[in-house]
Design an enzyme around this catalytic site. Structure first.
Site, PDB file in Angstrom:
ATOM      1  N   LYS A 283      20.706  32.150  25.200  1.00  0.00           N
ATOM      2  CA  LYS A 283      20.339  30.972  24.427  1.00  0.00           C
ATOM      3  C   LYS A 283      20.574  31.266  22.947  1.00  0.00           C
ATOM      4  O   LYS A 283      20.092  32.271  22.413  1.00  0.00           O
ATOM      5  CB  LYS A 283      18.871  30.618  24.673  1.00  0.00           C
ATOM      6  CG  LYS A 283      18.474  29.232  24.188  1.00  0.00           C
ATOM      7  CD  LYS A 283      17.090  28.839  24.668  1.00  0.00           C
ATOM      8  CE  LYS A 283      16.737  27.424  24.252  1.00  0.00           C
ATOM      9  NZ  LYS A 283      15.393  27.020  24.714  1.00  0.00           N
ATOM     10  N   GLU A 370       4.374  20.082  36.033  1.00  0.00           N
ATOM     11  CA  GLU A 370       3.249  19.258  35.604  1.00  0.00           C
ATOM     12  C   GLU A 370       2.308  18.899  36.745  1.00  0.00           C
ATOM     13  O   GLU A 370       1.088  18.849  36.557  1.00  0.00           O
ATOM     14  CB  GLU A 370       3.769  17.987  34.931  1.00  0.00           C
ATOM     15  CG  GLU A 370       4.448  18.217  33.590  1.00  0.00           C
ATOM     16  CD  GLU A 370       5.921  18.580  33.710  1.00  0.00           C
ATOM     17  OE1 GLU A 370       6.573  18.755  32.677  1.00  0.00           O
ATOM     18  OE2 GLU A 370       6.416  18.691  34.867  1.00  0.00           O
ATOM     19  N   ARG A 398       4.876  12.879  35.597  1.00  0.00           N
ATOM     20  CA  ARG A 398       5.334  13.672  36.736  1.00  0.00           C
ATOM     21  C   ARG A 398       4.173  14.136  37.620  1.00  0.00           C
ATOM     22  O   ARG A 398       4.384  14.597  38.728  1.00  0.00           O
ATOM     23  CB  ARG A 398       6.129  14.877  36.219  1.00  0.00           C
ATOM     24  CG  ARG A 398       7.423  14.495  35.514  1.00  0.00           C
ATOM     25  CD  ARG A 398       7.942  15.589  34.588  1.00  0.00           C
ATOM     26  NE  ARG A 398       8.260  16.811  35.272  1.00  0.00           N
ATOM     27  CZ  ARG A 398       9.469  17.146  35.712  1.00  0.00           C
ATOM     28  NH1 ARG A 398      10.488  16.307  35.566  1.00  0.00           N
ATOM     29  NH2 ARG A 398       9.688  18.296  36.296  1.00  0.00           N
TER      30      ARG A 398
END
Length: 638
Positions: A283, A370, A398
């Site tokens: 990243k 979640e 969610r």
């Protein structure tokens, strides 16, 4: 400045590029990404990490016909650069410009508007199943999913289904050892072990073929051979979790080696059945500061760079509602050892780093899970703790079934902190938190609150932690404001009247309260005496105060930064109807029944008529339409 990239209008233009030319093109793409974040906040480090993967995919497949889903969609920028949007790229995340997520309205190469993590395997599998049924089985279906999104429950539901269907599906696991913050959990540990192991290419099948040629001598020998096979598999340490789900595992391979990527993408195209290609990326790759601090550079503030260095960063000195919430959470945890906090991979977004560092044994990051986070919190509450679930409004959706079954139905004291409620600006329709009032107020046992300003937010958290049922608190992504007044204490179902008005009342739900106060001030300067009520509670609603306003004021204007359908204004209308009042003098301001595009928050509020000018204009229109009311009886329905 970008001699190669400026000529790429479509991925077909990459045909014939040598590996060296693709590497030069990758460097130009990274330069464009760095230029973009010099003047605006945008997803940065994640996009730097997938440049080579993007180029390799578009040279190995023809996505004019084949299928490609990026999960999560914020890593879409390189894909946009080579699918005809380079010349528009300067409009990224600007109102009327390119969206920071995939957008089918922009390009046929964007299939889904993906802003929530984990659904790519399901949708890619669905497209493949449909193509096969429609006689187009030659179309490839590819899902690119990050290791941060990978532990989401829906991913394993989809992989389980794909393994059973045995469809030709390619899942590319983009493993950069990060979510927004460093990834967490058992799957993360498993991927770390795979990263340090030698390359592996689905040897389960080869082991089985070899053992098929060994003569079988009774059940004892069969058992022995089976154990030998399992021992060989275990010794290889390669992707067995995925293979047991029915996927051919290949990897890990270098995600920044274009030549190697092209080789293995060509190979997996020939494999029948589902394949998981494990690609290791970094990243922030290609820009040293981002690679060294991918958390900060996930969505950095605009910065000035020189070559591979950051010269200065344009930091804001203002305090946001997220800062207020974080400080209040930490203070509550320091006061009471029963208070714990949970987040779903949003430690940085919710500014909980200080909480994590100060109280690590009561801080829980569940990853992008979640549903689990809410059910986990319910278990904690059942056992005597006071859990705070700190999740963006758009992501809390969610966990809807868990909010119903595990929290509200059990009447458990779980506190929901809904960050990014309302319009969130450049992130756009996938991230606007405009549905939470409607989806929470329907649950029995659920208290729904919206602070009008900074003072309300801290007081509401303290109230919630002392309340005996579940509570939700919604607050926006913007700078915190405070209304000058003697702040009334937070009492269950009690609004705060800032001022009564003879000519009309504005009833504001949430942090648009400063805009409502500005509108009322402007109207009074024009000769209209308009008062303001800080609703504070959506549920239970302060029926006494609200009904008094409807009965006595010539008009009532409700204001909310949420959907009109099923929202706060709807609750007011329901209350008036139940009381037998005429509702002709009520007007609702909020989010209409369509998805709101991206843009700066102030721009969007102005377009929606939710800034001070818009609120004042609506009040003037109501004042003209509604005659003054002399007696309460004139508002009663006979």
């Amino acid at each position: 400045m970008h001699p190669l990239l400026s000529k790429v209008e479509s991925p077909s233009d990459l045909t014939g590029f040598s590996t060296a030319e693709l590497e030069a093109l990758a460097a130009e793409m990274r330069d464009v990404l760095c230029n973009l974040v010099s003047d605006r906040t945008a997803h940065f480090a994640s996009n730097l990490g997938v440049v080579e993967l993007c180029l390799a995919l578009h040279t190995a497949f023809d996505f004019r016909r084949d299928r490609l889903i990026w999960d999560t969609g914020h890593q879409i920028y390189p894909h946009k650069l080579i699918t005809g949007r380079y010349h528009e790229f300067s409009t990224m995340r600007v109102k009327g410009g390119l969206m920071g997520y995939p957008n089918p309205a922009e390009s046929d190469f964007d299939l889904f508007m993906t802003g929530h993590a984990g659904c790519s395997v399901s949708t890619a599998l669905g497209m493949k199943a449909a193509d096969d049924l429609l006689g187009e089985s030659d179309r490839h279906s590819v899902a690119v999913i990050g290791d941060g999104a990978f532990p989401s429950g829906i991913v394993f539901e989809a992989m389980n289904n794909a393994g059973g269907l045995k469809k030709k599906l390619l899942v590319i696991l983009n493993d950069n050892q990060m979510s927004i913050c460093p990834r967490v959990g058992g799957v993360a540990d498993y991927l770390d072990r795979l990263r340090v192991n030698p390359f592996y290419m689905g040897l389960k099948t080869e082991v089985q073929k070899a053992l098929m040629h060994v003569p079988m001598v009774g059940e004892g020998m069969e058992k022995l051979l089976w154990q030998a096979k399992e021992s060989i598999k275990a010794g290889l340490h390669g992707g067995m979790l995925f293979e047991e789900l029915g996927f051919r595992y290949i990897g890990p391979i270098d995600g920044h080696n274009i030549g190697q990527l092209k080789k293995y993408l060509k190979l997996v195209k020939e494999v029948n059945g589902p394949v998981l290609l494990h690609v290791m990326t970094e990243k922030g790759h290609g820009f040293k500061p981002a690679a060294e601090d991918p958390v900060f550079f996930h969505t950095p503030a605009p910065f000035v760079r020189e070559d591979d260095c950051v010269i200065s960063i344009k930091k804001s000195s203002t305090r946001a509602y997220t800062d207020v919430a974080s400080d209040a959470i930490l203070a509550a945890m320091q006061r009471d050892e029963h208070v714990v906090v949970l987040t779903a991979a949003m430690c940085q977004g919710n500014k909980l780093e200080r909480v994590r560092d100060a109280v690590p044994d009561r801080f829980y990051d569940t990853g992008i899970c979640e549903s689990h986070a809410v059910a986990f919190a319910a278990g904690m509450a059942k056992s005597g703790l006071r859990p705070i679930v700190d999740i963006y409004s758009t992501f809390l959706q969610r966990s809807y079934d868990q909010l119903f079954q595990e929290v509200a139905l059990q009447n458990l004291p779980v506190t929901l902190m809904l960050d990014r409620a309302g319009v969130v600006g450049p992130d756009g329709p996938t991230h606007h938190g405009v549905f939470d009032i409607g989806y929470l107020r329907v649950f029995p046992n659920m208290v729904v609150m919206a602070p009008g300003d900074e003072a309300d937010l801290t007081a509401m958290l303290d109230f919630s932690l002392g309340h005996d049922s579940s509570c939700s608190i919604r607050y926006p992504k913007c700078n915190a404001e405070t209304i000058a007044r003697e702040v009334a204490p937070i009492e269950l179902g009690r609004a705060e009247v800032l001022e009564w008005g003879d000519d009309g009342m504005i009833v504001c739900c949430g942090a648009l309260l400063p805009q409502a106060v500005k509108a009322a001030t402007k109207l009074r300067s024009e000769g209209l005496d308009v008062g303001v009520i800080n609703a504070r509670f959506v549920k239970p609603l302060d029926t006494h105060t609200i009904l008094r306003a409807i009965e006595h004021a010539p008009f009532v204007l409700t204001v909310e930064e949420g959907c009109l359908m099923g929202g706060f204004g709807s609750a007011v209308l329901e209350t008036a109807c139940d009381a037998g009042l005429d509702t002709a003098n009520i007007k609702r301001l909020g989010i209409p029944d369509h998805f709101v595009e991206h843009g700066e928050r102030g721009e969007l509020l102005a377009d929606l008529g939710l800034d001070a000018n818009g609120i004042a204009a609506a009040a003037r229109e109501m004042a003209t339409r509604c005659e003054p009311v002399k007696t309460p009886e004139r508002r009663r329905v006979s």
